[in-house]
Structure formats: structure tokens, C-alpha cells
Design an enzyme around this catalytic site. Structure first.
Site, short mmCIF file in Angstrom:
data_model
loop_
_atom_site.label_atom_id
_atom_site.label_comp_id
_atom_site.label_asym_id
_atom_site.label_seq_id
_atom_site.Cartn_x
_atom_site.Cartn_y
_atom_site.Cartn_z
N GLU A 40 -19.57 45.14 12.43
CA GLU A 40 -20.30 46.06 12.52
C GLU A 40 -19.83 47.29 12.30
O GLU A 40 -20.19 48.57 11.87
CB GLU A 40 -21.06 46.10 13.89
CG GLU A 40 -22.18 45.11 14.33
CD GLU A 40 -23.41 45.29 13.91
OE1 GLU A 40 -23.89 46.27 12.83
OE2 GLU A 40 -24.45 44.70 13.69
N LYS A 61 -21.34 49.84 23.65
CA LYS A 61 -22.15 49.99 24.49
C LYS A 61 -22.63 48.42 25.02
O LYS A 61 -22.93 47.82 24.09
CB LYS A 61 -23.34 50.90 24.30
CG LYS A 61 -24.63 51.02 25.23
CD LYS A 61 -25.45 51.83 24.60
CE LYS A 61 -26.86 51.79 25.29
NZ LYS A 61 -27.91 52.10 24.73
N TYR A 105 -23.41 58.94 33.15
CA TYR A 105 -24.28 59.72 34.11
C TYR A 105 -23.61 60.24 35.43
O TYR A 105 -23.74 60.86 36.20
CB TYR A 105 -25.43 58.69 34.82
CG TYR A 105 -26.23 58.07 33.58
CD1 TYR A 105 -27.37 58.58 33.20
CD2 TYR A 105 -26.22 56.88 32.97
CE1 TYR A 105 -27.98 58.21 32.18
CE2 TYR A 105 -26.75 56.17 32.09
CZ TYR A 105 -28.00 56.96 31.45
OH TYR A 105 -28.62 56.38 30.54
N ARG A 107 -34.47 51.44 31.15
CA ARG A 107 -35.74 50.72 30.81
C ARG A 107 -36.79 51.30 31.75
O ARG A 107 -38.03 51.63 31.58
CB ARG A 107 -35.87 49.59 30.47
CG ARG A 107 -34.93 49.14 29.30
CD ARG A 107 -34.97 47.90 28.91
NE ARG A 107 -34.06 47.68 27.74
CZ ARG A 107 -33.60 46.28 27.31
NH1 ARG A 107 -34.17 45.32 27.78
NH2 ARG A 107 -32.80 46.25 26.45
N LYS A 149 -23.84 47.44 20.12
CA LYS A 149 -24.69 47.77 21.21
C LYS A 149 -25.21 46.19 21.69
O LYS A 149 -25.76 45.62 20.73
CB LYS A 149 -25.86 48.43 20.77
CG LYS A 149 -27.01 48.65 22.23
CD LYS A 149 -27.98 49.60 21.73
CE LYS A 149 -28.97 49.61 22.65
NZ LYS A 149 -30.04 50.73 22.73
N LYS A 185 -34.37 41.96 23.25
CA LYS A 185 -34.09 42.62 21.91
C LYS A 185 -32.63 41.70 21.17
O LYS A 185 -32.15 42.39 20.60
CB LYS A 185 -33.61 44.23 22.36
CG LYS A 185 -34.68 44.83 22.97
CD LYS A 185 -34.09 46.28 23.37
CE LYS A 185 -35.37 47.28 23.61
NZ LYS A 185 -35.04 48.68 23.58
N SER A 235 -26.69 52.80 32.44
CA SER A 235 -27.26 52.82 33.56
C SER A 235 -27.14 51.91 34.60
O SER A 235 -27.03 52.35 35.78
CB SER A 235 -28.78 52.90 33.20
OG SER A 235 -29.02 51.80 32.72
C1 PBG Z 1 -32.90 52.77 23.36
C2 PBG Z 1 -31.59 53.01 24.20
C3 PBG Z 1 -31.49 52.21 25.43
C4 PBG Z 1 -30.27 52.73 26.00
C5 PBG Z 1 -29.98 53.94 25.40
N1 PBG Z 1 -30.60 53.99 24.09
C6 PBG Z 1 -32.15 50.67 25.97
C7 PBG Z 1 -32.16 49.66 25.38
O1 PBG Z 1 -31.82 49.33 24.61
O2 PBG Z 1 -33.19 48.88 25.86
C8 PBG Z 1 -29.72 52.46 27.31
C9 PBG Z 1 -28.99 53.41 27.94
C10 PBG Z 1 -28.71 53.00 29.42
O3 PBG Z 1 -28.70 51.73 29.98
O4 PBG Z 1 -28.12 53.76 30.24
N2 PBG Z 1 -32.71 52.37 22.25
#
Ligand code: PBG
Length: 357
Positions: free
Chosen positions: A267, A282, A346, A205, A195, A251, A308
């Protein structure tokens, strides 16, 4: 001419016959936002075409998805700000909003739909991070303890698959051990393995009101004064003890650097070693090389999350007449062609509707 590549492109029946990559409704997981204290549905401003659902509305939505052949959902809860705290205790409350919704869904739909629940603390922390903050740093091992309790409460509520999206080290092994010790050896772990710290999570978010969202999470001090986290919070006699610290504004100490690919392999090795049943990359579209690498090196199924921001970019371009709708199929096909066995998107619902016509 002996060889003519164009012969196999003659018409759509030939093209379909020799197509190397075909999307099916059961390739997809549909991510859904559920919202506390909502009846029916409400538009999500940052994600055109997506709605927040109430738990009852979710049951109708699943009926629709099953009719389209989509059999899996990933649930993301939007909570009352009063549920958030610095210790994220609500995350493992067996009767929290998400868990009650999972229970209702399991009762209503049983094995017809696979329920995937997210494991990370961001919906539950007042600062919006995926982990606990101690002395201004994300505390890995202490966070993993909370994630295990969170996973257990979700399994008890009826989740089929738990999906750690937090990127703490060692969480897959710890969650596996906790689930097994409590009789949930059949609950699967879909790990967010690679990720990346991506700008593409912005609309998510915003939808959740978590870290980096346009509506900054607000931290109430003991005097009732409010402070937004984008002004770095430093020592102040009026703030509760846990908030007397600087809050990292991104993050990047736990999500991966987007410059790195070999690190994703490390990982992957760790997650498979630790017992992940499904591994994930992701975001998807800007990371097709990583998806391909996972496909070549993974002994378990590979998932990819079209997040998203990927959705929002395409959706806006299509809505504004800049791209045609076929961009949706092309983007999803590319993700599968790269090697994804499972696609979280989505677009799942609207795309599978188009498959039926
Ligand atoms: C939270 C999480 C996130 C997403 C899925 N789980 C956001 C982040 O890490 O800030 C993002 C999914 C998306 O953008 O569609 N841990």
C-alpha cells in the site's frame, strides 16, 4: 565498573538532555467533530472529554489550539440523516456543511491553521459504508469517481490537505489528477495508507452514527417503514431500488486485515507512486511495527492516528484511577519513537496543555 547506564538517569535535567524522543505541540493534528444544527458545543457520549462543535465554536477552539502551539485540525462532520443517500451526492456538494465550515475557517484563520478534510463516503451514505454499494458490493472505481468530486469540492472550499480514508484502490492518483487539472496543485494529499479493519473505531462510529455504531443507521423504505442495517436487508418490494440488496456488515473488503504487515508495504509503495504527500498508519498503538516499517521505507512524512478506541481505553482507565495520567505521554511518545512524524490524537489538546505547565 566502567559502564554504568544509570548515570544518565541521575535527575530530570540529565534525563531530558539525553532523551531520544521529544514531543512538540507542532507534531499534532487535533481531530474535531463538527455538527450540523448545533449552537455552541455538545458532549460526545462515546468519547469522554470530546465535544461536537458548531462552526462558530470551532473558530474559538482553533484560537485555543493555536495558543497551545497546535497548528493542524482534522474535521469530521456529523450530518442530519436527511443528507444521507445511497449515492452519497451530498459528499461533493460545494455548499455542504463541511465545506461551508472549511470556508469559514479558512476566512477566519487563513494559513495559521492547516485544515485537513476526510475523504470517504461514510458520513454521507445511508448504509454507512465508505464506498458506493452496487449489487451488495463496494464498487471501487465508481466510488473513486465520487471521491474525486468530493476532494475537488473540499479544495474549492479551502481545505489545505485532503485525506482519503476510504481505502479504495487508485484513489490517490485519481484525486491528484483531479486536483491538478482544476488548479489545486498546492493542495496536499495525506493518505490513510495502511488503514486496518479495526475494532478501535467503535467510539468514532458511535459519535458519527455510521456503520457498526450502536445506533444503527436507519434506512427508510418508500413506505416510510424503517429497517436497521443489522438485519440484513434482502429483496423487498417496498424498498427503493438501491436498498434491495444485502449490506455488508463490516469494512473488511477494503480496510486491511490486522494480521498483515507486508501488505502495508505494498500500500505504501502504491501511495507514494500515486503522489501521496503524507502517508498514514491507523490505528497507532497496536501497529507500532507498521509505523516503524513506514519510517524506514517512506520518502515522505509518516503520520499515525491514535484512534477513538485507543483514546477511550486510556481515558476510561485514567478516569477510573486504574492508570495514571502519565499513560497519555507514554502512549504518544511510543508512537513518535516508532517513527511517526505527525500524530493525530484526541489527546492533543490536553497533552499540549500539560506541556505548557
Ligand atoms: C471514516 C473514518 C473512520 C475513522 C476516521 N475516518 C472510521 C471508519 O473507518 O469506520 C476512525 C477514526 C477514529 O476511530 O478515531 N472513513
Amino acid at each position: 565498573m566502567i559502564k554504568r547506564a544509570r548515570r544518565l538517569r541521575k535527575n530530570s535535567s540529565i534525563r531530558n538532555l539525553v532523551s531520544e524522543t521529544k514531543l512538540h505541540a507542532d507534531d499534532f493534528v487535533y481531530p474535531i467533530f463538527i455538527k450540523e444544527n448545533l449552537s455552541g458545543r455538545e458532549k460526545i457520549n462515546s468519547l469522554a472529554g470530546q465535544d461536537y462543535l458548531s462552526p462558530d465554536e470551532l473558530q474559538h477552539e482553533i484560537d485555543e489550539l493555536l495558543n497551545l502551539g497546535i497548528n493542524a485540525i482534522a474535521l469530521f462532520p456529523v450530518l442530519n440523516p436527511s443528507c444521507k443517500s445511497s449515492d452519497a451526492a451530498e459528499a461533493y456538494n460545494r455548499d455542504n456543511f463541511l465545506n461551508k465550515t472549511v470556508e469559514l475557517t479558512q476566512k477566519t484563520h487563513g494559513d495559521n491553521v492547516s485544515i485537513i478534510t476526510d475523504i470517504a463516503l461514510d458520513p454521507y451514505t445511508s448504509h454507512g459504508h465508505d464506498g458506493l454499494l452496487i449489487d451488495g458490493k463496494i464498487a471501487n472505481d465508481k466510488t473513486v469517481e465520487v471521491l474525486c468530486k468530493m476532494a475537488l469540492s473540499q479544495a474549492q472550499a479551502g481545505a489545505d490537505i485532503v485525506a482519503p480514508s476510504d481505502m479504495m484502490d487508485g484513489r490517490v492518483a485519481a484525486i491528484r489528477e483531479t486536483l491538478d487539472r482544476n488548479g489545486f496543485e498546492d493542495v496536499m494529499i495525506m493518505s490513510y495508507t495502511a488503514k486496518y479493519a479495526s475494532s478501535l473505531y467503535g467510539p468514532f462510529r458511535d459519535a458519527l452514527g455510521s456503520l457498526g455504531s450502536k445506533e444503527k443507521p436507519v434506512i427508510a423504505s418508500s413506505t416510510g417503514a424503517k429497517q436497521s442495517h443489522d438485519k440484513e436487508i434482502t429483496s423487498s418490494a417496498t424498498l427503493p431500488r438501491n436498498d434491495k440488496q444485502t449490506i455488508p456488515s463490516d469494512k473488511k473488503t477494503y480496510q486491511m486485515n490486522f494480521a498483515n504487515k507486508k501488505e502495508a508495504l505494498r500500500e505504501l509503495e502504491m501511495d507514494i507512486e500515486e503522489g501521496a504527500d503524507i502517508v498514514m498508519v491507523k490505528p497507532a498503538s497496536w501497529y507500532l511495527d507498521v509505523i516503524q516499517q513506514f519510517k524506514e521505507n517512506s520518502s515522505v512524512p509518516v503520520a499515525a492516528y491514535q484512534v477513538s478506541g485507543e483514546y477511550a481505553m486510556l481515558k476510561m482507565a485514567i478516569q477510573n484511577g486504574i492508570l495514571s495520567e502519565s499513560a497519555i505521554e507514554e502512549s504518544l511518545t511510543a508512537i513518535k519513537r516508532a517513527g511517526a512524524d505527525i500524530i493525530l490524537s484526541y489527546f492533543a489538546k490536553e497533552f499540549c496543555r500539560s506541556l505548557q505547565n
